[in-house]
Design a protein around this motif. Structure first.
Motif, PDB file in Angstrom:
ATOM      1  N   VAL A 140       0.847  -1.195   0.000  1.00 47.87           N
ATOM      2  CA  VAL A 140       0.000   0.000   0.000  1.00 47.87           C
ATOM      3  C   VAL A 140       0.882   1.244   0.000  1.00 47.87           C
ATOM      4  CG1 VAL A 140      -1.719   1.291   1.333  1.00 47.87           C
ATOM      5  CG2 VAL A 140      -1.874  -1.209   1.158  1.00 47.87           C
ATOM      6  N   ALA A 141       0.606   2.163  -0.936  1.00 51.88           N
ATOM      7  CA  ALA A 141       1.468   3.327  -1.167  1.00 51.88           C
ATOM      8  C   ALA A 141       2.872   2.827  -1.497  1.00 51.88           C
ATOM      9  CB  ALA A 141       1.463   4.281   0.023  1.00 51.88           C
ATOM     10  N   CYS A 142       2.951   2.044  -2.564  1.00 50.47           N
ATOM     11  CA  CYS A 142       4.169   1.290  -2.887  1.00 50.47           C
ATOM     12  C   CYS A 142       5.287   2.150  -3.444  1.00 50.47           C
ATOM     13  CB  CYS A 142       3.848   0.174  -3.880  1.00 50.47           C
ATOM     14  SG  CYS A 142       3.320   0.762  -5.517  1.00 50.47           S
ATOM     15  N   GLY A 143       4.989   3.404  -3.819  1.00 48.63           N
ATOM     16  CA  GLY A 143       6.033   4.265  -4.355  1.00 48.63           C
ATOM     17  C   GLY A 143       6.682   3.657  -5.576  1.00 48.63           C
ATOM     18  N   ASP A 200      -0.450   2.756  -5.704  1.00 48.71           N
ATOM     19  CA  ASP A 200       0.020   4.094  -5.351  1.00 48.71           C
ATOM     20  C   ASP A 200      -0.808   5.103  -6.117  1.00 48.71           C
ATOM     21  OD1 ASP A 200       2.766   5.114  -3.864  1.00 48.71           O
ATOM     22  OD2 ASP A 200       2.081   6.539  -5.385  1.00 48.71           O
ATOM     23  N   ILE A 201      -0.838   6.319  -5.607  1.00 48.32           N
ATOM     24  CA  ILE A 201      -1.645   7.356  -6.252  1.00 48.32           C
ATOM     25  C   ILE A 201      -0.882   8.091  -7.352  1.00 48.32           C
ATOM     26  CG2 ILE A 201      -1.044   9.274  -4.694  1.00 48.32           C
ATOM     27  CD1 ILE A 201      -4.028  10.036  -4.740  1.00 48.32           C
ATOM     28  N   ILE A 204      -5.614   4.895  -1.706  1.00 48.57           N
ATOM     29  CA  ILE A 204      -5.379   3.908  -0.659  1.00 48.57           C
ATOM     30  C   ILE A 204      -6.401   3.999   0.486  1.00 48.57           C
ATOM     31  CG2 ILE A 204      -2.979   3.381  -1.152  1.00 48.57           C
ATOM     32  CD1 ILE A 204      -3.917   5.982   1.423  1.00 48.57           C
ATOM     33  N   GLU A 205      -7.218   5.043   0.500  1.00 50.98           N
ATOM     34  CA  GLU A 205      -8.305   5.096   1.481  1.00 50.98           C
ATOM     35  C   GLU A 205      -9.528   4.310   1.012  1.00 50.98           C
ATOM     36  OE1 GLU A 205      -9.263   9.050   2.696  1.00 50.98           O
ATOM     37  OE2 GLU A 205      -7.344   9.367   3.718  1.00 50.98           O
ATOM     38  N   MET A 216       0.936  -4.735   3.438  1.00 49.27           N
ATOM     39  CA  MET A 216       2.009  -3.976   4.098  1.00 49.27           C
ATOM     40  C   MET A 216       2.045  -2.544   3.582  1.00 49.27           C
ATOM     41  SD  MET A 216       5.397  -5.072   2.026  1.00 49.27           S
ATOM     42  CE  MET A 216       5.395  -5.082   0.235  1.00 49.27           C
ATOM     43  N   SER A 217       2.784  -1.726   4.333  1.00 48.25           N
ATOM     44  CA  SER A 217       3.041  -0.352   3.907  1.00 48.25           C
ATOM     45  C   SER A 217       4.315   0.121   4.595  1.00 48.25           C
ATOM     46  CB  SER A 217       1.872   0.567   4.276  1.00 48.25           C
ATOM     47  OG  SER A 217       2.095   1.872   3.796  1.00 48.25           O
ATOM     48  N   ARG A 218       5.243   0.685   3.807  1.00 52.05           N
ATOM     49  CA  ARG A 218       6.494   1.170   4.386  1.00 52.05           C
ATOM     50  C   ARG A 218       6.690   2.642   4.066  1.00 52.05           C
ATOM     51  NH1 ARG A 218      12.817   0.295   2.718  1.00 52.05           N
ATOM     52  NH2 ARG A 218      12.059   1.528   0.960  1.00 52.05           N
ATOM     53  N   TYR A 219       7.071   3.420   5.087  1.00 53.13           N
ATOM     54  CA  TYR A 219       7.441   4.830   4.956  1.00 53.13           C
ATOM     55  C   TYR A 219       6.349   5.670   4.296  1.00 53.13           C
ATOM     56  CZ  TYR A 219      12.199   2.928   5.703  1.00 53.13           C
ATOM     57  OH  TYR A 219      13.309   2.267   6.169  1.00 53.13           O
TER      58      TYR A 219
END
Length: 255
Positions: free
Chosen positions: A49-52, A71-72, A99-100, A113-116
């Motif tokens: 989530v929010a994988c960049g 990711d957005i 991601i919401e 998962m989600s990192r940083y």
């Protein structure tokens, strides 16, 4: 005035290439730690989530059956595709989305998962709720991000909002614990590590508002030996370096 999502897209469109090149983001030891914590196997389907730019997703894809990154920011997903191709990984897919409101059915993944990323979220509880929703019962949810003592976080947030206007709030350890408690994760484990950064390298990969880089440098100079920011700013030669504390937490969804 730009919305928060527009601010994120603006910042990370510009950061997409330098973000991927920063050693702090691609450090193999920290990636291995997250893979180990999540207990990834070749049976797992993973959502990042929010994988960049896909750094963590690619690390998980070396072990997992299938990894999806969401990711957005389209520019970040472009870099993720490039990275996966460079590594010869074919068990990944990328999706642009909010991601919401994760565009996946309930219980779609065995690891979420989600990192940083949580320090960019306006509503971290909403994101966590969505992560829990798309995780299978018996699966695992992992979050890794900056975690500061309560007395340091206000000063740190002010600084980070100057460096990256899409920053919202770094969670404290107490807020992390409460987030996990709210969603009844079980068999919870924590790991802590530190990310070492060199200020000018970090600023070269950042896009603050005009004039704010000088303000940021002065804030760090003033904090050397004081540590109001909670990042242990210090000189190495003529360069300012600092160390960001990271908390990684993983737990099992049982219901």
């Amino acid at each position: 005035m730009a919305t928060h999502q527009e601010s994120i897209i603006d910042q990370f469109t510009r950061q997409a290439i330098p973000f991927t090149q920063l050693y702090a983001h691609s450090n193999q030891e920290s990636l291995d730690l997250l893979v180990e914590m999540a207990g990834v196997s070749d049976r797992d389907t993973v959502l990042d989530v929010a994988c960049g730019s896909g750094i963590v997703a690619c690390a998980f894809a070396k072990v997992a059956d299938r990894v999806t990154g969401i990711d957005i920011t389209p520019a970040m997903l472009e870099q993720a595709s490039v990275l996966a191709a460079q590594k010869g990984l074919k068990n990944l897919s990328w999706q642009q989305g909010d991601i919401e409101k994760l565009p996946f059915p309930d219980e779609s993944f065995s690891i979420v998962m989600s990192r940083y990323a949580f320090h960019h979220f306006l509503q971290p509880d909403v994101v966590m709720s969505e992560m829990m929703r798309v995780c299978r019962r018996g699966g695992r949810v992992l979050v890794a991000d900056v975690a500061l003592p309560q007395e340091k976080v206000e000063a740190y947030d002010r600084l980070e909002k100057l460096r990256d206007p899409s920053h919202t709030h770094a969670l404290t350890l107490e807020e992390f614990s409460q987030l996990v408690a709210n969603y009844n994760l079980q068999n919870v484990s924590w790991k802590f590590y530190k990310v070492e950064l060199e200020l000018d390298q970090q600023l070269a990969a950042s896009f603050p508002n005009l004039g704010d880089k000088d303000r940021i440098r002065q804030i760090f100079r003033d904090d050397v030996g004081i540590d109001n920011l909670g990042v242990g700013a210090h000189y190495r030669g003529n360069e300012i370096q600092y160390v960001v504390p990271i908390a990684a937490i993983v737990g099992e969804k049982i219901s």
